[in-house]
Write an enzyme that holds these catalytic residues in place. Sequence first.
Site, PDB file in Angstrom:
ATOM      1  NE  ARG A 134     -23.199  58.973 -12.653  1.00  0.00           N
ATOM      2  CZ  ARG A 134     -22.514  57.845 -12.557  1.00  0.00           C
ATOM      3  NH1 ARG A 134     -21.183  57.895 -12.471  1.00  0.00           N
ATOM      4  NH2 ARG A 134     -23.122  56.672 -12.546  1.00  0.00           N
ATOM      5  CE  LYS A 157     -20.929  38.735 -18.358  1.00  0.00           C
ATOM      6  NZ  LYS A 157     -19.711  38.837 -17.533  1.00  0.00           N
ATOM      7  N   GLY A 166     -26.697  52.612 -16.476  1.00  0.00           N
ATOM      8  CA  GLY A 166     -25.980  53.505 -17.378  1.00  0.00           C
ATOM      9  C   GLY A 166     -26.337  53.316 -18.835  1.00  0.00           C
ATOM     10  N   GLY A 211     -25.116  50.441 -10.320  1.00  0.00           N
ATOM     11  CA  GLY A 211     -24.950  49.394  -9.321  1.00  0.00           C
ATOM     12  C   GLY A 211     -25.710  49.681  -8.038  1.00  0.00           C
TER      13      GLY A 211
END
Length: 409
Positions: free
Chosen positions: A52, A213, A366, A389
């Site tokens: 990053r 999930k 990630g 996200g």
Amino acid sequence: MTADQGSVGAEPGVRFRKRTVRDLELAAGTPVLVRADFNVPLVDGLITDERRIRAALPTIEYLREHGARLVLCSHLGRPKGPDPKTSLRPVAERLSELLGSEVVLARDVAGPDSRRAVEQAAPGDVVLLENLRWEPGETANDPAFAQRLAALARAYVNDAFGAAHRAHASTAGVCAFLRPAVAGFLLEREVTTLERLLEDPPRPFVVVLGGAKVTDKIKLIERFLELADELLIGGAMCFAFFRAQGHATGASLVEEEGVELARRVLERAGGTPCELVLPRDLVVGDRFAADAERRELDGVDVPDGWMGLDIGPQTAREYAERVKRAGCVFWNGPLGAFELEPFAVGTRALAEAVAEAPGRTVVGGGDSAAALVAFGLDTRVDHVSTGGGAALELLEGRKLPGVEALDDA
């Protein structure tokens, strides 16, 4: 690196609808507030993944070359107040090495020391504010704190794609007090690359979704059922689909909430042009551990006392073949417990296939990016998103506050 180099600009063929750093007209010494994403992992104060930081360099270097005084800001972790363990000092030190000149770390966040450091900076100098989340006004998007940030500069650049889905003071609120407000090269490239997946992906378009999930990915699954040619499912969330189909899942991680959602997806998939593909075989373990007993199943019914921890070899070969013949691939989420070596085979096979694929390859999330790094394949993918996200929300069709607040092109 300059703005003319293709690796830092927008995706070809996709129009970016916001102004960028190319549109800034800066007199030498103009202070520019740059929201970067330096939320990097630290172990004992040492940075373990600096991707990053490196991703922010094109925008930083471009502004320095144009004589700006840079005021960088970022969050790190989720502190509830000043905490030395979440200081940006390691970032300032590494950024100094990468730039070849000192990056001054202010001792506060838009306070007296920050103002003094900016006033003393010369054209091309870089000041880094301390961790934004040491200030409660950051996540609360407090106008007073946003105004204090804005007072440090005369222009604003958002290059923090990983935080662009948050309506925080440094990503959205500041734009009410500071104009021009434009995008950096990283933000521009992230948005245009991901939007191209929604607007004009080369065909066939193959999407691979893993993770734990169904509830986390349901909007993405439904979106790609309409857009993709093939949707390959893996990871623990496949057990919600298997449960919905009536298969035995043993001790596998099953998200009960996701079973009905999976049933709905299976019913809907038949009426879409997208082929929904589930694993045909599995690798199971007697427990979640690196030294667990490992067994390959010729099928997907998991015996009692065992848990599914990876896709099987047949599925790995099939998924790899589909990826290799794709015109475009998007991958989000590992296909198994890749952090445990005995159960990393499926995710490694997919990562290798993505790296070797001749088509366009985009990886988001990630864990997927971490898998690529672990296997030494991250440099062989066309685009690895820096925002988990944010990437998912954009692909779901949601507006990102940190992008919407910027000046329109």
